[in-house]
Design a protein around this motif. Structure first.
Motif, PDB file in Angstrom:
ATOM      1  N   TYR A  98      24.737   0.108 -14.346  1.00  0.00           N
ATOM      2  CA  TYR A  98      23.671  -0.082 -15.440  1.00  0.00           C
ATOM      3  C   TYR A  98      22.352   0.840 -14.130  1.00  0.00           C
ATOM      4  CZ  TYR A  98      26.196  -4.269 -14.087  1.00  0.00           C
ATOM      5  OH  TYR A  98      27.020  -5.478 -14.067  1.00  0.00           O
ATOM      6  N   TRP A  99      21.725   1.029 -15.348  1.00  0.00           N
ATOM      7  CA  TRP A  99      20.635   1.553 -15.134  1.00  0.00           C
ATOM      8  C   TRP A  99      19.275   0.938 -14.583  1.00  0.00           C
ATOM      9  CZ3 TRP A  99      18.573   6.033 -12.088  1.00  0.00           C
ATOM     10  CH2 TRP A  99      17.484   6.036 -12.362  1.00  0.00           C
ATOM     11  N   TYR A 100      18.249   0.709 -13.949  1.00  0.00           N
ATOM     12  CA  TYR A 100      17.270   0.553 -14.811  1.00  0.00           C
ATOM     13  C   TYR A 100      15.605   0.804 -14.632  1.00  0.00           C
ATOM     14  CZ  TYR A 100      12.930  -2.858 -13.990  1.00  0.00           C
ATOM     15  OH  TYR A 100      11.275  -2.909 -14.178  1.00  0.00           O
ATOM     16  N   ALA A 101      14.618   1.078 -14.941  1.00  0.00           N
ATOM     17  CA  ALA A 101      13.481   1.876 -14.369  1.00  0.00           C
ATOM     18  C   ALA A 101      11.980   1.220 -14.834  1.00  0.00           C
ATOM     19  CB  ALA A 101      13.521   3.123 -14.814  1.00  0.00           C
ATOM     20  N   ASP A 102      11.434   1.385 -14.316  1.00  0.00           N
ATOM     21  CA  ASP A 102       9.975   0.811 -14.890  1.00  0.00           C
ATOM     22  C   ASP A 102       8.959   2.472 -14.802  1.00  0.00           C
ATOM     23  OD1 ASP A 102       7.541   0.207 -14.868  1.00  0.00           O
ATOM     24  OD2 ASP A 102       7.019  -1.899 -14.082  1.00  0.00           O
ATOM     25  N   TYR A 103       9.242   2.976 -15.460  1.00  0.00           N
ATOM     26  CA  TYR A 103       8.478   4.308 -15.659  1.00  0.00           C
ATOM     27  C   TYR A 103       7.062   4.327 -15.485  1.00  0.00           C
ATOM     28  CZ  TYR A 103      13.673   6.042 -16.904  1.00  0.00           C
ATOM     29  OH  TYR A 103      14.693   6.456 -16.821  1.00  0.00           O
ATOM     30  N   ASP A 104       6.268   3.457 -15.697  1.00  0.00           N
ATOM     31  CA  ASP A 104       5.384   3.002 -15.409  1.00  0.00           C
ATOM     32  C   ASP A 104       4.815   3.344 -14.073  1.00  0.00           C
ATOM     33  OD1 ASP A 104       4.285   2.814 -17.547  1.00  0.00           O
ATOM     34  OD2 ASP A 104       4.111   0.292 -17.952  1.00  0.00           O
ATOM     35  N   LYS A 105       5.709   2.868 -13.662  1.00  0.00           N
ATOM     36  CA  LYS A 105       5.865   2.829 -11.221  1.00  0.00           C
ATOM     37  C   LYS A 105       6.992   4.563 -10.681  1.00  0.00           C
ATOM     38  CE  LYS A 105       4.832  -1.984 -11.674  1.00  0.00           C
ATOM     39  NZ  LYS A 105       5.125  -3.153 -11.153  1.00  0.00           N
ATOM     40  N   LEU A 106       7.970   4.060 -11.580  1.00  0.00           N
ATOM     41  CA  LEU A 106       9.635   4.474 -10.570  1.00  0.00           C
ATOM     42  C   LEU A 106       8.447   6.558 -10.497  1.00  0.00           C
ATOM     43  CD1 LEU A 106      11.715   5.166  -9.430  1.00  0.00           C
ATOM     44  CD2 LEU A 106      13.217   5.480 -12.269  1.00  0.00           C
ATOM     45  N   TRP A 107       8.503   7.007  -9.664  1.00  0.00           N
ATOM     46  CA  TRP A 107       8.138   8.828  -9.848  1.00  0.00           C
ATOM     47  C   TRP A 107       6.664   8.793 -10.276  1.00  0.00           C
ATOM     48  CZ3 TRP A 107      12.996   8.992 -12.691  1.00  0.00           C
ATOM     49  CH2 TRP A 107      14.661   8.798 -11.839  1.00  0.00           C
ATOM     50  N   ASN A 108       6.049   7.600 -10.081  1.00  0.00           N
ATOM     51  CA  ASN A 108       4.806   7.919 -10.262  1.00  0.00           C
ATOM     52  C   ASN A 108       4.125   8.271  -9.083  1.00  0.00           C
ATOM     53  OD1 ASN A 108       1.889   7.805 -11.063  1.00  0.00           O
ATOM     54  ND2 ASN A 108       2.059   5.264 -12.589  1.00  0.00           N
ATOM     55  N   VAL A 109       3.510   9.330  -9.079  1.00  0.00           N
ATOM     56  CA  VAL A 109       2.965   9.998  -7.723  1.00  0.00           C
ATOM     57  C   VAL A 109       1.045   9.349  -7.810  1.00  0.00           C
ATOM     58  CG1 VAL A 109       3.439  12.491  -8.420  1.00  0.00           C
ATOM     59  CG2 VAL A 109       1.589  12.119  -9.742  1.00  0.00           C
ATOM     60  N   SER A 110       0.826   8.508  -8.595  1.00  0.00           N
ATOM     61  CA  SER A 110      -0.425   7.687  -8.236  1.00  0.00           C
ATOM     62  C   SER A 110      -0.375   6.149  -7.648  1.00  0.00           C
ATOM     63  CB  SER A 110      -0.997   7.678  -9.657  1.00  0.00           C
ATOM     64  OG  SER A 110      -1.564   8.547 -10.611  1.00  0.00           O
ATOM     65  N   LEU A 111       1.107   6.126  -7.492  1.00  0.00           N
ATOM     66  CA  LEU A 111       1.393   4.734  -6.527  1.00  0.00           C
ATOM     67  C   LEU A 111       2.051   4.987  -5.733  1.00  0.00           C
ATOM     68  CD1 LEU A 111       2.879   3.038  -9.822  1.00  0.00           C
ATOM     69  CD2 LEU A 111       0.494   3.687  -9.029  1.00  0.00           C
ATOM     70  N   GLY A 112       1.879   4.345  -4.433  1.00  0.00           N
ATOM     71  CA  GLY A 112       3.028   4.825  -2.737  1.00  0.00           C
ATOM     72  C   GLY A 112       1.825   4.440  -1.527  1.00  0.00           C
TER      73      GLY A 112
END
Length: 686
Positions: A98-112
């Motif tokens: 399985y693979w799931y990703a929310d690309y608005d959030k995953l690896w987003n440098v603006s978040l964290g």
């Protein structure tokens, strides 16, 4: 009589003084399969994996119950089922992963800014996996990984950093032997507010009956067979991994070694068969690298051990293609290969498959090059001696009747003496020369180009999957990406000077900086990467790079540790890499050791271009995902780039973090010196 004897001696010297074989390269293959030591008491098991039934309804059920994706149906693409909802995607592959990703959030440098503590992330991940039946009984917690971003402004001497996500990682073992991450691993990626922003699940049950058992190959004998000094070994362990068809779990020795190449520390993570289940092949004729003239016959033979007979054979040249399917053969038509006017060796490989369809390969270098006979000193001396002999023969004729017989013998010897020269000269005109040229389309001319350079088998620390991996990337970028394939330099034809800037006596303007995308693969380290060829050196220092002052936008260094945080001298990644960024958009690599994957390149290309219902992603996201699926959780994928944003942790659109492959989304303008103040370094646990 004495005169006759003297003449015969002179003629013999004349014959042996001329050779039709060019000088062989100095490099020697140190592999010696006879040094393998097979345990007579210790046996290891090989297991067959169970392939689950994957279908549309199963995928939709998981997408709905795990991630609330209810508004779209699952679509099938090449055996994979995909559910897309905006920038969220859930996929179930044909092997049940399985693979799931929310690309608005995953690896987003603006978040964290709102990521929970590691302890809370682990607690929540454990509970979520247990609730949904996704934590098999033999899965154990491995470690806490993370995605980290660090930005540095050298002018202001300011550093900014933060954690974007925590990765809660689980691993598996069988018979108390760990299974590598590319074969079995679970990773739950937790972002702001405790949201699951990514999920990578790889696990398949094994058949209850053991597929096969095989004798263990002793660890120390592996080192001896490949000429690896024990003092160079950093660590080693026995692990299970999957085969190329993803059908079997089999044991291998994982060995981490280091050495110095042109004063550069090179780190290698190597995998060797731990049993005699797979065959081993060694090319015995020629036993080492050789040079021959065009048209000269070259014989090949190999020795095969282990595995399950009968065997099949495939001999290939990296320039001339398929050569033979026999165990032994001879050939007279190998091409003369020139790169910038310099003879380049053929990488002659033999691939052997056994009755179980298990395979192995070996390699030898054969250089085809013309020998210029006229100015050759030896030949000049030989001709002078020949003239002397003829004059002496005429003098004898005047005094002895038997001189006619001697003259006849002299003529026969002379004919045989010049026969090799005549034969070679006649064949030269029938041999085609293969002379590749530098890229034709370059420097932002509207044509998108790709080039690759790689080394796999041509040293004593083999990387057997390199050619498959990098050519998978190369071909995908052509067929599905629409890129023009400009150069494919592999093994002995991959040169360090192709990467160096002109101020360091390099030719990057003709090669890597004359195309848009470059993928390199071999061994590497914090200060440089390795090559088999010595044009100009066998080690490339990153300090000699000036990337992007031509056409180059993106480069991959698929090797161990090029983007490691710090080298042995205490120089961090910003000190080592900042001077090399002269307009390139991103450097993609690893911050740790990495495995020699056979599929990472193809996956990376696929995720950049998309395919059918699989949407294209940014270059950086595609790299991080491809690495997550082909590495263990203790490895770090990494990227390095120059940010044009005033705040690199809240970047503007015109920034390399938003780059896509040409034709598949937004591409920022070139970050040339003077247009940026910040360098950005991101690592992501695999």
């Amino acid at each position: 009589m004495k005169r006759d004897a003297i003449l015969l001696i002179i003629m013999l010297l004349l014959v042996v003084s001329v050779s039709d074989e060019a000088e062989a390269p100095s490099s020697v293959d140190v592999f010696d399969s006879s040094k393998f030591v097979i345990s007579q008491t210790e046996m290891l098991s090989i297991y067959e994996l169970i392939t689950p039934d994957v279908n549309q309804s199963y995928t939709q059920y998981l997408a709905r119950t795990l991630f609330g994706l209810t508004d779209t149906q699952a679509e099938e693409a090449e055996g994979m089922f995909v559910v897309n909802s905006g920038n969220r995607t859930f996929e179930v592959d044909s092997d049940g992963s399985y693979w799931y990703a929310d690309y608005d959030k995953l690896w987003n440098v603006s978040l964290g800014s709102e990521v929970p503590t590691p302890a809370i992330c682990k607690r929540d991940a454990d509970a979520w996996l247990q609730l949904n039946g996704l934590l098999p009984a033999n899965a154990v917690f491995a470690n806490m990984g993370s995605t980290n971003v660090t930005a540095y402004n050298p002018d202001a001497e300011e550093t900014r950093e933060k954690v974007l996500q925590w990765h809660v990682n689980y691993e598996f073992a069988i018979d108390d032997i760990p299974i590598t991450g590319q074969a079995a691993q679970i990773s739950v990626m937790v972002g702001d507010n405790g949201d699951i922003v990514g999920f990578d699940w790889k696990w398949r049950e094994i058949e209850s009956e053991v597929y096969a058992t095989s004798n263990l190959t002793e660890y120390e004998s592996i080192l001896e067979a490949y000429g690896i000094p024990l003092s160079r070994v950093v660590d080693h362990r026995l692990v299970y991994t999957t085969d190329e068809d993803n059908v079997l779990l089999f044991p291998v020795w994982e060995i981490e070694v280091f050495e110095y190449e042109e004063d550069l520390e090179i780190i290698s993570l190597l995998y060797f068969d731990a049993t005699v289940f797979d065959p081993e092949v060694e090319i015995v004729t020629p036993s080492a690298a050789i040079s021959v003239m065009p048209g000269q016959s070259v014989s090949f033979d190999c020795s095969v051990s282990f595995g399950t007979p009968p065997y099949t054979y495939e001999w290939r040249s990296d320039f001339d293609g398929s050569l033979s399917t026999s165990k032994t053969f001879s050939i007279m038509t190998l091409s003369e290969v020139l790169k910038k006017g310099t003879p380049v060796p053929h990488a002659i490989t033999v691939q052997v498959r056994d009755a179980e369809n298990r395979w192995t390969r070996d390699i030898v270098a054969v250089t085809v090059e013309e020998v210029d006979f006229l100015p050759d000193t030896t030949l000049t001396i030989a001709v002078a001696i020949g003239a002397f002999v003829l004059v002496a023969a005429l003098l004898i004729l005047r005094r002895r009747k038997g001189g006619f017989v001697l003259l006849f013998l002299l003529m026969m010897f002379s004919a045989f003496m010049f026969l090799p020269v005549t034969f070679a000269s006649s064949e030269m005109s029938n041999i085609r020369q293969f002379t590749p040229s530098a890229p034709t389309g370059a420097y932002d001319d509207g044509v998108k180009e790709v080039g690759i350079e790689w080394v796999g088998l041509s040293h004593n620390k083999p990387l057997p999957n390199t050619e498959t991996n990098i050519e998978g990337f190369y071909n995908w970028m052509k067929i599905y990406g629409g890129f023009s394939q400009e150069f494919n330099w592999g093994e002995y034809s991959a040169w360090e000077e192709d990467f160096k800037d002109a101020q360091f006596s390099g030719t990057d303007t003709e090669w890597i900086d004359a195309v848009d995308f470059v993928y390199y693969q071999d061994h590497g380290g914090p200060d440089g990467v390795a090559f088999t060829s010595s044009h100009d050196d066998t080690g490339l220092e990153y300090s000699a790079l000036r990337l992007g002052d031509g056409d180059l936008d993106s480069i991959v260094f698929d090797a161990c540790s090029p983007l490691k945080w710090e080298n042995n001298n205490g120089d961090d990644v910003f000190q080592r890499w900042a001077p090399s960024l002269q307009g390139i958009h991103q450097v993609l690599s690893f911050g740790t050791t990495s495995q020699n994957s056979a599929v990472r390149g193809t996956k990376f290309a696929l995720y950049m271009t998309g395919f059918m219902f699989l949407q294209p992603t940014t270059i950086i996201n595609a790299w991080f995902r491809a690495c997550a699926e082909t590495e263990g959780s203790d490895r770090l994928a990494a990227v390095f780039y120059a940010s044009k944003s005033a705040d690199p942790l809240n970047p503007q659109l015109d920034d390399p973090i938003n780059d896509h492959a040409y034709g598949f989304g937004y591409v920022c303008s070139d970050p040339v010196p003077g247009s940026f103040s910040w360098y950005v370094y991101i690592t992501s646990s695999c």
